[in-house]
Design a protein around this motif. Structure first.
Motif, PDB file in Angstrom:
ATOM      1  N   ARG A  63      -5.981 -53.201  -7.610  1.00 11.74           N
ATOM      2  CA  ARG A  63      -6.448 -53.257  -6.228  1.00 11.74           C
ATOM      3  C   ARG A  63      -5.376 -53.809  -5.293  1.00 11.74           C
ATOM      4  O   ARG A  63      -5.616 -54.701  -4.489  1.00 11.74           O
ATOM      5  CB  ARG A  63      -7.754 -54.019  -6.103  1.00 11.74           C
ATOM      6  N   GLN A  64      -4.207 -53.268  -5.428  1.00  8.89           N
ATOM      7  CA  GLN A  64      -3.101 -53.628  -4.540  1.00  8.89           C
ATOM      8  C   GLN A  64      -2.523 -52.333  -3.988  1.00  8.89           C
ATOM      9  O   GLN A  64      -2.073 -51.478  -4.745  1.00  8.89           O
ATOM     10  CB  GLN A  64      -2.042 -54.415  -5.310  1.00  8.89           C
ATOM     11  N   ALA A  65      -2.561 -52.196  -2.656  1.00  9.91           N
ATOM     12  CA  ALA A  65      -2.102 -50.978  -1.997  1.00  9.91           C
ATOM     13  C   ALA A  65      -0.580 -50.998  -1.885  1.00  9.91           C
ATOM     14  O   ALA A  65      -0.006 -51.935  -1.346  1.00  9.91           O
ATOM     15  CB  ALA A  65      -2.740 -50.870  -0.618  1.00  9.91           C
ATOM     16  N   ARG A  66       0.051 -49.954  -2.399  1.00  4.66           N
ATOM     17  CA  ARG A  66       1.516 -49.838  -2.365  1.00  4.66           C
ATOM     18  C   ARG A  66       1.916 -48.378  -2.182  1.00  4.66           C
ATOM     19  O   ARG A  66       1.187 -47.470  -2.563  1.00  4.66           O
ATOM     20  CB  ARG A  66       2.141 -50.378  -3.657  1.00  4.66           C
TER      21      ARG A  66
ATOM     22  N   GLY B  55      -6.856 -40.933  -1.933  1.00  7.99           N
ATOM     23  CA  GLY B  55      -5.756 -41.778  -1.484  1.00  7.99           C
ATOM     24  C   GLY B  55      -5.291 -42.834  -2.467  1.00  7.99           C
ATOM     25  O   GLY B  55      -4.597 -43.775  -2.098  1.00  7.99           O
ATOM     26  N   TYR B  56      -5.678 -42.679  -3.745  1.00  4.98           N
ATOM     27  CA  TYR B  56      -5.244 -43.614  -4.782  1.00  4.98           C
ATOM     28  C   TYR B  56      -4.173 -42.957  -5.642  1.00  4.98           C
ATOM     29  O   TYR B  56      -4.271 -41.779  -5.961  1.00  4.98           O
ATOM     30  CB  TYR B  56      -6.413 -44.043  -5.671  1.00  4.98           C
ATOM     31  N   CYS B  57      -3.182 -43.715  -6.041  1.00  7.58           N
ATOM     32  CA  CYS B  57      -2.206 -43.245  -7.006  1.00  7.58           C
ATOM     33  C   CYS B  57      -2.941 -43.216  -8.353  1.00  7.58           C
ATOM     34  O   CYS B  57      -3.561 -44.207  -8.738  1.00  7.58           O
ATOM     35  CB  CYS B  57      -1.026 -44.222  -7.051  1.00  7.58           C
ATOM     36  N   ALA B  58      -2.923 -42.083  -9.030  1.00  6.20           N
ATOM     37  CA  ALA B  58      -3.670 -41.919 -10.274  1.00  6.20           C
ATOM     38  C   ALA B  58      -2.716 -41.428 -11.359  1.00  6.20           C
ATOM     39  O   ALA B  58      -1.989 -40.461 -11.149  1.00  6.20           O
ATOM     40  CB  ALA B  58      -4.797 -40.913 -10.071  1.00  6.20           C
TER      41      ALA B  58
END
Length: 144
Positions: free
Chosen positions: A64-67, A102-105
């Protein structure tokens, strides 16, 4: 033998060590958690968990850290080949829909690949939130 679970535990222990050393990737330790979706369970426990919101396919290790322009990271962890299991369709679907939101997966097969993924993600700049944020009218105030 739960090879995946054992390797994942080693990954989390490594990440904790990186936190203690003060490395960039160690910053992710406080933001990562495990979603216990898999494993053998009693039928009633499995049913109870499903009613409580457990869903097939949810990635093992969300961060849960946006980068890097992403909202966060969904890491699907599998054991190192040849002890790995195949990616289930529900896991593939979760990764794909997470990326669309919008999540890196990413899928990581084994400890070394997962370390490389986390190091790379930690090297990216924090995602900046721009503009005013909305506030919910509902819910109990927790900041007091």
């Amino acid at each position: 033998m739960d090879w995946e679970g054992q390797e994942q535990a080693v990954l989390i222990r490594w990440l904790y060590g990186e936190k203690m050393r003060g490395t960039a990737v160690g910053e992710l330790y406080d933001a990562i958690y495990h979603v216990p979706n898999g494993g053998a369970r009693h039928k009633k426990t499995a049913s109870d968990l499903k009613r409580q919101g457990v869903k097939a396919g949810v990635s093992d290790l969300p961060v849960r850290q946006a980068r890097g322009g992403w909202h966060g990271l969904y890491l699907e962890f599998k054991a190192t080949p040849p002890r790995h299991s195949s990616l289930a369709q529900s896991q593939r679907d979760w990764l794909e829909s997470s990326e669309g939101e919008g999540y890196c997966a990413v899928l990581a097969r084994g400890f070394e690949e997962a370390k490389a993924v986390l190091r790379e993600y930690a090297s990216w700049p924090r995602t900046q939130v721009e503009g005013p944020r909305r506030e919910l009218a509902n819910g109990t105030e927790w900041r007091r």
